[in-house]
Design an enzyme around this catalytic site. Sequence first.
Site, mmCIF file in Angstrom:
data_model
loop_
_atom_site.group_PDB
_atom_site.id
_atom_site.type_symbol
_atom_site.label_atom_id
_atom_site.label_comp_id
_atom_site.label_asym_id
_atom_site.label_seq_id
_atom_site.Cartn_x
_atom_site.Cartn_y
_atom_site.Cartn_z
ATOM 1 N N HIS A 177 -0.232 5.211 6.760
ATOM 2 C CA HIS A 177 0.034 5.520 5.355
ATOM 3 C C HIS A 177 0.353 7.000 5.153
ATOM 4 O O HIS A 177 -0.366 7.865 5.673
ATOM 5 C CB HIS A 177 -1.162 5.122 4.490
ATOM 6 C CG HIS A 177 -1.447 3.651 4.536
ATOM 7 N ND1 HIS A 177 -2.367 3.092 5.406
ATOM 8 C CD2 HIS A 177 -0.917 2.618 3.835
ATOM 9 C CE1 HIS A 177 -2.394 1.782 5.234
ATOM 10 N NE2 HIS A 177 -1.521 1.467 4.296
ATOM 11 N N SER A 231 0.804 -1.218 0.000
ATOM 12 C CA SER A 231 0.000 0.000 0.000
ATOM 13 C C SER A 231 0.842 1.275 0.000
ATOM 14 O O SER A 231 0.387 2.318 -0.465
ATOM 15 C CB SER A 231 -0.932 0.010 1.215
ATOM 16 O OG SER A 231 -0.187 -0.141 2.411
ATOM 17 N N ASP A 275 -5.020 7.033 9.752
ATOM 18 C CA ASP A 275 -4.738 5.708 10.303
ATOM 19 C C ASP A 275 -3.360 5.642 10.958
ATOM 20 O O ASP A 275 -3.018 4.660 11.612
ATOM 21 C CB ASP A 275 -4.868 4.625 9.232
ATOM 22 C CG ASP A 275 -3.910 4.809 8.054
ATOM 23 O OD1 ASP A 275 -2.971 5.616 8.162
ATOM 24 O OD2 ASP A 275 -4.110 4.133 7.028
#
Length: 250
Positions: free
Chosen positions: A228, A76, A225
């Site tokens: 990221h 990711s 979060d």
Amino acid sequence: MSEAQNRQMNLILPTSAMQKLIRLCYIIPLILILGCGSDKKKKTTQEETATQQTKPSQLAEASENNTETILCFGDSITAGYGLEDSNDAFPAVLQEKIDSLNLKYIVVNSGLSGETTAGGKSRIDWVLNQDIDIFLLELGANDGLRGVPLSETRSNLQAIIRTVKEKSPKTKVILAGMQLPPNMGQKYTTEFRELFSELAEANNLAFIPFILKDVGGIAELNQSDGIHPTVDGHKIVAHTVWEVLKPMLE
């Protein structure tokens, strides 16, 4: 039921509700961490389909224009999870740097959110069906956050590196290191960090000690979060990669 029993029930019910709330407070972040959310399974499948549709066209474009290819193979972080525009992810920022110097390289983003080293191992053969000049390997974070045995992570990364070297001997490989938060346990996090440097040394690879250098753990450079990178965070990641990549282009 007596008055005393009623009072006891009134005490028990709020406590039960509070326990449920506490469990949710632990479960929700865990879901976000593991594979970027369990509700992303369908999205990951869609991303895989999109990857199979777009990456060959990018590689074909590189061939037609007589340019060399830099392939970013990761999870990711590489994919640019959570960004409104994928052009803000670090591979695209690298492309901007390359274009500004009029270098004939095209950067291909082959990142998949939630990807593990096992997943990368399973799709590496398909990726190598095209000519790749520089291969950036950025995998392992999801293994670590899931507590995958280090021997398995090491074996999968070694298999990917070996496959690249065997199928494309002229391809230069860059290995990106990763680090884990301390709550995973000191022994595990230390050995996890060291396995990347050990693999880089054993395979004589260019090495980025920590791809999230100056980004990991800094709230303003990460999305809500806490994992990221934001747009600004990806710019810093691109700079970290560029320090290792640039000498290879010159």
